[in-house]
Write an enzyme that holds these catalytic residues in place. Structure first.
Site, PDB file in Angstrom:
ATOM      1  N   SER A 131       5.825   4.721  -9.418  1.00 40.73           N
ATOM      2  CA  SER A 131       6.598   3.862 -10.320  1.00 40.73           C
ATOM      3  C   SER A 131       7.405   4.680 -11.311  1.00 40.73           C
ATOM      4  O   SER A 131       8.232   4.123 -12.005  1.00 40.73           O
ATOM      5  CB  SER A 131       5.717   2.879 -11.091  1.00 40.73           C
ATOM      6  OG  SER A 131       4.378   3.172 -11.006  1.00 40.73           O
TER       7      SER A 131
ATOM      8  N   HIS B 262       9.497   1.207  -3.859  1.00 44.30           N
ATOM      9  CA  HIS B 262       8.737   0.735  -5.019  1.00 44.30           C
ATOM     10  C   HIS B 262       8.395  -0.739  -4.850  1.00 44.30           C
ATOM     11  O   HIS B 262       9.195  -1.622  -5.160  1.00 44.30           O
ATOM     12  CB  HIS B 262       9.553   0.984  -6.296  1.00 44.30           C
ATOM     13  CG  HIS B 262       8.803   0.731  -7.562  1.00 44.30           C
ATOM     14  ND1 HIS B 262       9.406   0.370  -8.736  1.00 44.30           N
ATOM     15  CD2 HIS B 262       7.467   0.773  -7.840  1.00 44.30           C
ATOM     16  CE1 HIS B 262       8.487   0.211  -9.671  1.00 44.30           C
ATOM     17  NE2 HIS B 262       7.310   0.449  -9.163  1.00 44.30           N
TER      18      HIS B 262
ATOM     19  N   GLU C 199      12.204  -2.048  -4.675  1.00 46.77           N
ATOM     20  CA  GLU C 199      13.273  -1.129  -5.074  1.00 46.77           C
ATOM     21  C   GLU C 199      13.258   0.016  -4.064  1.00 46.77           C
ATOM     22  O   GLU C 199      12.228   0.674  -3.900  1.00 46.77           O
ATOM     23  CB  GLU C 199      12.996  -0.539  -6.466  1.00 46.77           C
ATOM     24  CG  GLU C 199      13.499  -1.357  -7.628  1.00 46.77           C
ATOM     25  CD  GLU C 199      13.267  -0.657  -8.965  1.00 46.77           C
ATOM     26  OE1 GLU C 199      14.248  -0.415  -9.677  1.00 46.77           O
ATOM     27  OE2 GLU C 199      12.107  -0.362  -9.299  1.00 46.77           O
TER      28      GLU C 199
ATOM     29  N   ASN D  81      11.450  -0.548 -14.340  1.00 42.55           N
ATOM     30  CA  ASN D  81      10.751  -0.126 -15.558  1.00 42.55           C
ATOM     31  C   ASN D  81      11.695   0.279 -16.684  1.00 42.55           C
ATOM     32  O   ASN D  81      11.345   0.189 -17.848  1.00 42.55           O
ATOM     33  CB  ASN D  81       9.782   1.008 -15.241  1.00 42.55           C
ATOM     34  CG  ASN D  81       8.543   0.464 -14.555  1.00 42.55           C
ATOM     35  OD1 ASN D  81       8.061  -0.607 -14.899  1.00 42.55           O
ATOM     36  ND2 ASN D  81       8.037   1.186 -13.569  1.00 42.55           N
TER      37      ASN D  81
HETATM   38  N1  NAD Z   1      -0.549  -0.937  -9.946  1.00 41.45           N
HETATM   39  C1  NAD Z   1       0.718  -1.328 -10.036  1.00 41.45           C
HETATM   40  O1  NAD Z   1       1.053  -2.392 -10.587  1.00 41.45           O
HETATM   41  C2  NAD Z   1       1.812  -0.474  -9.420  1.00 41.45           C
HETATM   42  C3  NAD Z   1       3.067  -1.053  -9.177  1.00 41.45           C
HETATM   43  C4  NAD Z   1       4.046  -0.306  -8.534  1.00 41.45           C
HETATM   44  C5  NAD Z   1       3.767   1.012  -8.179  1.00 41.45           C
HETATM   45  N2  NAD Z   1       2.555   1.574  -8.456  1.00 41.45           N
HETATM   46  C6  NAD Z   1       2.318   2.959  -8.023  1.00 41.45           C
HETATM   47  O2  NAD Z   1       1.524   2.935  -6.840  1.00 41.45           O
HETATM   48  C7  NAD Z   1       0.720   4.113  -6.774  1.00 41.45           C
HETATM   49  C8  NAD Z   1      -0.719   3.711  -6.591  1.00 41.45           C
HETATM   50  O3  NAD Z   1      -1.122   2.911  -7.677  1.00 41.45           O
HETATM   51  P1  NAD Z   1      -2.389   1.939  -7.612  1.00 41.45           P
HETATM   52  O4  NAD Z   1      -2.274   1.055  -8.804  1.00 41.45           O
HETATM   53  O5  NAD Z   1      -2.525   1.368  -6.249  1.00 41.45           O
HETATM   54  O6  NAD Z   1      -3.554   3.019  -7.851  1.00 41.45           O
HETATM   55  P2  NAD Z   1      -5.119   2.859  -7.509  1.00 41.45           P
HETATM   56  O7  NAD Z   1      -5.821   3.821  -8.398  1.00 41.45           O
HETATM   57  O8  NAD Z   1      -5.515   1.418  -7.509  1.00 41.45           O
HETATM   58  O9  NAD Z   1      -5.224   3.371  -5.986  1.00 41.45           O
HETATM   59  C9  NAD Z   1      -5.009   4.689  -5.584  1.00 41.45           C
HETATM   60  C10 NAD Z   1      -5.895   4.964  -4.388  1.00 41.45           C
HETATM   61  O10 NAD Z   1      -5.555   6.253  -3.878  1.00 41.45           O
HETATM   62  C11 NAD Z   1      -6.753   6.866  -3.458  1.00 41.45           C
HETATM   63  N3  NAD Z   1      -6.571   8.306  -3.289  1.00 41.45           N
HETATM   64  C12 NAD Z   1      -6.725   9.313  -4.180  1.00 41.45           C
HETATM   65  N4  NAD Z   1      -6.494  10.491  -3.590  1.00 41.45           N
HETATM   66  C13 NAD Z   1      -6.178  10.236  -2.297  1.00 41.45           C
HETATM   67  C14 NAD Z   1      -5.856  11.031  -1.170  1.00 41.45           C
HETATM   68  N5  NAD Z   1      -5.835  12.343  -1.273  1.00 41.45           N
HETATM   69  N6  NAD Z   1      -5.581  10.402   0.003  1.00 41.45           N
HETATM   70  C15 NAD Z   1      -5.626   9.063   0.108  1.00 41.45           C
HETATM   71  N7  NAD Z   1      -5.961   8.257  -0.922  1.00 41.45           N
HETATM   72  C16 NAD Z   1      -6.230   8.841  -2.101  1.00 41.45           C
HETATM   73  C17 NAD Z   1      -7.766   6.472  -4.506  1.00 41.45           C
HETATM   74  O11 NAD Z   1      -9.100   6.639  -4.036  1.00 41.45           O
HETATM   75  C18 NAD Z   1      -7.397   5.014  -4.733  1.00 41.45           C
HETATM   76  O12 NAD Z   1      -8.097   4.141  -3.864  1.00 41.45           O
HETATM   77  C19 NAD Z   1       1.003   4.895  -8.046  1.00 41.45           C
HETATM   78  O13 NAD Z   1       1.985   5.850  -7.781  1.00 41.45           O
HETATM   79  C20 NAD Z   1       1.545   3.831  -8.993  1.00 41.45           C
HETATM   80  O14 NAD Z   1       2.414   4.355  -9.968  1.00 41.45           O
HETATM   81  C21 NAD Z   1       1.557   0.838  -9.046  1.00 41.45           C
END
Ligand code: NAD
Length: 287
Positions: A122, A143, A155, A193
């Site tokens: 993000s 995104h 996005e 954002n």
């Molecule tokens: N949460 C939101 O609202 C949102 C919205 C848009 C984008 N994002 C982006 O999405 C991405 C993930 O966010 P999230 O909220 O899902 O995070 P999260 O913490 O819920 O999930 C991340 C997952 O990745 C796993 N992980 C860690 N290391 C790993 C590896 N080496 N290989 C595979 N999996 C691994 C973790 O165990 C976890 O299950 C981030 O870059 C975040 O900025 C989040």
């Protein structure tokens, strides 16, 4: 990679976003390889997907018989080498540059040269991530919005290095997911954002300065501007820590004081009032 050649999609990270991304690809007929570091994360992702599919059946979005079909298309694994047979990859691991770069490098070594790598970051520069891979022209930002199965927007972010072919394939792939892709060039905060976070920040300043209560600010924006959710309620939903992190990215990325995070947001984060996930932010939540 042409659009029609994409059959199997690897999703790296099975958290909040990864399980939603796996869900929408599988729902659109793609085979999914969902990879996380521990089996318990994968089990809980499948549980969430199954629950969300039940909701879609209830709402009539999918037929009852579709649920087992969608689930059968999702293969979970902790073994990274299994992604070698994928035709497209979406990375959704935690928002840390070093972690993303190491995973993208590892993935790049395993994948066929023509396979496109996408990141769901993000706030991290897509151009920086692209430069750290072995395929900068086949790298793109994708995104997705939370909750992924519900939100229509994606996005699609072009790094400086992204080729036209990579960009077009990704845009068309989003349409196959029945999403609305919007093309954005790489810049801090992209569009979503960059526009949203200053609004949330200003709402927090209004509360800090005693202009109005959080409830009053949110009511003005809901009833006066027709926003479905007030900015502070939305900030609680996103996580106040995540909001501060993104504001810091905007602040340093542009070197412009207008993105300075509101001290009240920082104070709330320091106190552990992170929003919905911690039970308290601008509002209190049952846990
Ligand atoms: N949460 C939101 O609202 C949102 C919205 C848009 C984008 N994002 C982006 O999405 C991405 C993930 O966010 P999230 O909220 O899902 O995070 P999260 O913490 O819920 O999930 C991340 C997952 O990745 C796993 N992980 C860690 N290391 C790993 C590896 N080496 N290989 C595979 N999996 C691994 C973790 O165990 C976890 O299950 C981030 O870059 C975040 O900025 C989040």
């Amino acid at each position: 990679m042409t659009l029609d050649a994409i059959r199997t999609v690897a999703v790296l990270g099975a958290g909040t976003m990864g399980n939603g991304i796996a869900h929408v690809f599988a729902r659109s007929g793609y085979n999914v390889i969902l990879r996380d570091v521990e089996t318990r994360f994968l089990d809980s992702a499948i549980e969430t997907i199954a629950k969300n599919l039940d909701r879609e059946v209830k709402k009539g979005k999918i037929a009852e018989g579709d649920k087992p079909k969608v689930l059968s298309r999702i293969h979970t694994t902790t073994d990274m080498s299994e992604i070698a047979r994928s035709d497209f990859v979406v990375e959704a691991v935690p928002e840390r540059l070093d972690l993303k770069l190491s995973i993208l490098r590892e993935a790049g070594k395993l994948l066929r040269p023509e396979v496109i790598l996408a990141s769901n970051t993000s706030s991290i520069s897509i151009t920086t991530l692209a430069a750290g891979t072995n395929r900068p022209d086949r790298f793109v930002g994708m995104h997705f919005m939370n909750p992924v199965p519900v939100m229509i927007l994606i996005e699609v972010i072009r790094a400086l290095q992204t080729s036209d072919e990579t960009f077009q394939t990704t845009m068309s792939l989003c349409e196959r997911l029945e999403k609305k892709p919007v093309a954005v060039n790489d810049a801090p905060g992209f569009v979503s954002n960059r526009v949203l976070m200053p609004m949330i920040n200003e709402a927090a300043f209004a509360v800090m300065e005693g202009v109005a209560t959080a409830e009053a600010v949110d009511t003005v924006m809901r009833l006066g501007m027709n926003h479905p959710m007030g900015p502070l309620e939305l900030a609680d939903f996103i996580g106040l820590d995540v909001c501060v992190d993104i504001l810091d990215v905007l602040y340093t990325g542009f070197g412009d004081s207008k993105y300075r995070a509101c001290p009240l947001l920082r104070k709330m984060v320091a106190a552990g009032r992170l929003g919905k996930k911690s039970g308290r932010g601008f509002y209190k939540y049952e846990r």
